[in-house]
Scaffold this motif. Structure first.
Motif, PDB file in Angstrom:
ATOM      1  N   ARG A   1       2.899  10.668   1.370  1.00 17.61           N
ATOM      2  CA  ARG A   1       2.335   9.773   0.516  1.00 17.61           C
ATOM      3  C   ARG A   1       3.089   8.416   0.930  1.00 17.61           C
ATOM      4  O   ARG A   1       4.393   8.376   1.269  1.00 17.61           O
ATOM      5  CB  ARG A   1       3.028  10.193  -0.947  1.00 17.61           C
ATOM      6  CG  ARG A   1       2.779   9.062  -1.985  1.00 17.61           C
ATOM      7  CD  ARG A   1       2.567   9.637  -3.389  1.00 17.61           C
ATOM      8  NE  ARG A   1       1.698  10.853  -3.344  1.00 17.61           N
ATOM      9  CZ  ARG A   1       2.263  11.766  -4.493  1.00 17.61           C
ATOM     10  NH1 ARG A   1       3.066  11.677  -5.216  1.00 17.61           N
ATOM     11  NH2 ARG A   1       1.260  12.904  -4.340  1.00 17.61           N
TER      12      ARG A   1
ATOM     13  N   ASP B   1      -0.387   4.070  -2.569  1.00 16.03           N
ATOM     14  CA  ASP B   1      -0.974   5.336  -2.142  1.00 16.03           C
ATOM     15  C   ASP B   1      -0.739   6.513  -2.945  1.00 16.03           C
ATOM     16  O   ASP B   1       0.433   6.755  -3.379  1.00 16.03           O
ATOM     17  CB  ASP B   1      -0.372   5.595  -0.813  1.00 16.03           C
ATOM     18  CG  ASP B   1      -1.166   6.744   0.068  1.00 16.03           C
ATOM     19  OD1 ASP B   1      -2.209   7.277  -0.411  1.00 16.03           O
ATOM     20  OD2 ASP B   1      -0.417   6.857   1.156  1.00 16.03           O
TER      21      ASP B   1
ATOM     22  N   SER C   1      -2.555   9.529  -2.314  1.00 18.86           N
ATOM     23  CA  SER C   1      -2.836  10.573  -1.646  1.00 18.86           C
ATOM     24  C   SER C   1      -1.589  11.282  -0.844  1.00 18.86           C
ATOM     25  O   SER C   1      -0.506  10.979  -0.919  1.00 18.86           O
ATOM     26  CB  SER C   1      -3.836  10.114  -0.538  1.00 18.86           C
ATOM     27  OG  SER C   1      -2.967   9.414   0.474  1.00 18.86           O
TER      28      SER C   1
ATOM     29  N   ARG D   1       0.863  -1.192  -0.041  1.00 13.57           N
ATOM     30  CA  ARG D   1       0.068  -0.162  -0.054  1.00 13.57           C
ATOM     31  C   ARG D   1       0.706   1.292   0.056  1.00 13.57           C
ATOM     32  O   ARG D   1       0.505   2.617  -0.279  1.00 13.57           O
ATOM     33  CB  ARG D   1      -0.885   0.126   1.421  1.00 13.57           C
ATOM     34  CG  ARG D   1      -2.180  -1.155   1.027  1.00 13.57           C
ATOM     35  CD  ARG D   1      -3.111  -1.232   2.129  1.00 13.57           C
ATOM     36  NE  ARG D   1      -2.403  -1.756   3.229  1.00 13.57           N
ATOM     37  CZ  ARG D   1      -2.839  -1.823   4.537  1.00 13.57           C
ATOM     38  NH1 ARG D   1      -3.922  -1.388   4.911  1.00 13.57           N
ATOM     39  NH2 ARG D   1      -2.174  -2.514   5.463  1.00 13.57           N
TER      40      ARG D   1
ATOM     41  N   SER E   1      -0.761   6.389   4.238  1.00 14.07           N
ATOM     42  CA  SER E   1      -2.288   6.501   4.491  1.00 14.07           C
ATOM     43  C   SER E   1      -2.938   5.381   5.393  1.00 14.07           C
ATOM     44  O   SER E   1      -3.895   5.409   6.067  1.00 14.07           O
ATOM     45  CB  SER E   1      -3.116   6.727   3.326  1.00 14.07           C
ATOM     46  OG  SER E   1      -3.065   5.712   2.310  1.00 14.07           O
ATOM     47  N   HIS E   2      -2.157   3.955   5.079  1.00 17.23           N
ATOM     48  CA  HIS E   2      -2.898   2.804   5.787  1.00 17.23           C
ATOM     49  C   HIS E   2      -2.655   2.992   7.331  1.00 17.23           C
ATOM     50  O   HIS E   2      -3.091   2.354   8.063  1.00 17.23           O
ATOM     51  CB  HIS E   2      -2.455   1.624   5.367  1.00 17.23           C
ATOM     52  CG  HIS E   2      -0.980   1.451   5.201  1.00 17.23           C
ATOM     53  ND1 HIS E   2      -0.094   2.281   4.328  1.00 17.23           N
ATOM     54  CD2 HIS E   2      -0.120   0.638   5.766  1.00 17.23           C
ATOM     55  CE1 HIS E   2       1.136   1.803   4.374  1.00 17.23           C
ATOM     56  NE2 HIS E   2       1.286   0.930   5.348  1.00 17.23           N
TER      57      HIS E   2
END
Ligand SMILES: *Cc1c(COP(=O)(O)O)cnc(C)c1O
Ligand code: SF4
Length: 354
Positions: free
Chosen positions: A281, A76, A78, A72, A284-285
């Motif tokens: 970045r 990601d 974001s 992830r 986010s998880h």
């Protein structure tokens, strides 16, 4: 792997050089997705030293997540690589001057481990982000700017430098008349406690007032070795703080956080900040909600000694700086009266006037 299998390494250099940094090596110890990890490490390096590896194996998922790459990270899209605009606020490479009286000075790109949620993922572990020349230009900048009264020595992890290099940096900074406070930010006491040697403590204690902020995220990181490393530093007269990052699946739980804060105090480390994770970045998880963070703060106020209640902070994107967040206590305030709940939720009036 037994609890103390890292003991075969006689010193911290051996622990660092025997770190795991490939998916294949990690797979010898844990069931992992080799191809997923390979894809991540092409962008963001992995380092898991034998001490932290044994902690991961013995303690479980909440420790493992902090160090094992997760696909992830590269899926990601974001956030940004540098949400705090550290580069834009850098007058010279690797030095960020955001607040008038203090600077953040990055003197190493190495760490005892590479935390998957690191807000400097863009830099840590990448070759040549720190050199003698960037260190010298940082020291020159600090020397020429007499509004600076505190230097926060960070990285990466400054304590991954050799003793001589640390000594030289501290000596140079201490020779600058306007520098009052030196502060070191390090994850070493919890991630590579063997690095805290008597010799290192003897060097550090020459440069008081010198503060150290550590980085512990879970009570399971407070092992006997970690406690001993903090004792060596505290006995050298160094006040110790802790900057914890609020992380989903690691410590986003009032009882875990309460235990961590209380345990830190017992090893003479005073909790300083709980950081809400930055909008970096690839991380986010790990993010939880601010509401959850405020709930955790509420579970600390009154239920844990004031000595071990840190400030909960966000770091504003764009380089706006850190802002403390407090659960809402004021129900009503006028010139005469303040209406507040106590920690148990019972309501009180307090004379708010003269
Ligand atoms: C966090 C930070 C500091 C230190 O802030 P304190 O609130 O004093 O701990 C200084 N400079 C930068 C750029 C920072 O991000
Ligand atoms: S020790 Fe600090 S600088 Fe290094 S990877 Fe972890 S969070 Fe980032």
């Amino acid at each position: 792997m037994k609890e103390n299998s890292y003991n075969k390494y006689s010193n911290w250099h051996d622990l660092v050089s025997n770190s795991i940094n490939t998916a294949e090596d990690l797979a010898k110890h844990l069931p992992v997705d080799i191809s997923g990890i390979k894809r991540v490490t092409e962008c963001y390096p992995m380092r898991i030293n034998p001490y932290y590896l044994s902690l991961m194996i013995n303690k479980g998922e909440h420790i493992r997540k902090q160090a094992v790459p997760d696909p992830r990270e590269i899926e990601d899209i974001s956030g940004s690589d540098d949400p705090l605009c550290e580069e834009r606020q850098s007058p010279v490479p690797n030095l960020t001057h955001r607040y008038p009286d203090r600077v953040l000075f990055m003197v190493s790109n190495q760490c005892a481990m590479y935390c998957r949620f690191c807000m400097r993922k863009r830099k840590v572990g990448h070759p040549f982000t720190v050199t003698d020349s960037t260190i010298n230009s940082g020291i020159d900048y600090i020397r020429k700017n007499n509004t600076i009264r505190e230097v926060i020595i960070s990285g990466g992890d400054p304590l991954l430098l050799e003793d001589d290099a640390i000594n030289r940096i501290l000596k140079d900074l201490r020779s600058i008349r306007h520098i009052e406070i030196l502060r070191i930010h390090t994850r070493v006491p919890g991630a590579l406690p063997q690095r805290i040697t008597k010799n290192l403590a003897a060097i550090l204690r020459q440069y008081h007032p010198l503060f150290i902020n550590t980085h512990f995220n879970h009570p399971d990181e407070i092992t006997n070795q970690a406690a001993l490393s903090c004792a060596v530093l505290a006995d050298a007269g160094i006040p110790l703080g802790c900057q914890t990052v609020l992380l989903k699946g690691v410590n986003d739980n009032p009882s875990v956080m309460q235990t961590l804060m209380k345990k830190l105090l017992t090893i003479r480390v005073r909790p300083y900040y709980i950081h809400h994770p930055d909008v970096v970045r690839g991380s986010s998880h790990f993010r939880t909600t601010i509401k959850e963070g405020l709930g955790i703060m509420r579970s600390l106020h009154g239920y844990a000694s004031g000595l071990c209640v840190p400030q909960y902070v966000i770091d504003l994107p764009g380089g706006g700086g850190k802002i403390p967040l407090l659960p809402e206590y004021i129900r009503e305030v006028s010139d005469e009266n303040l209406n507040v709940p106590n920690y148990k939720g019972e309501i009180f009036n307090y004379p708010a006037g003269i």
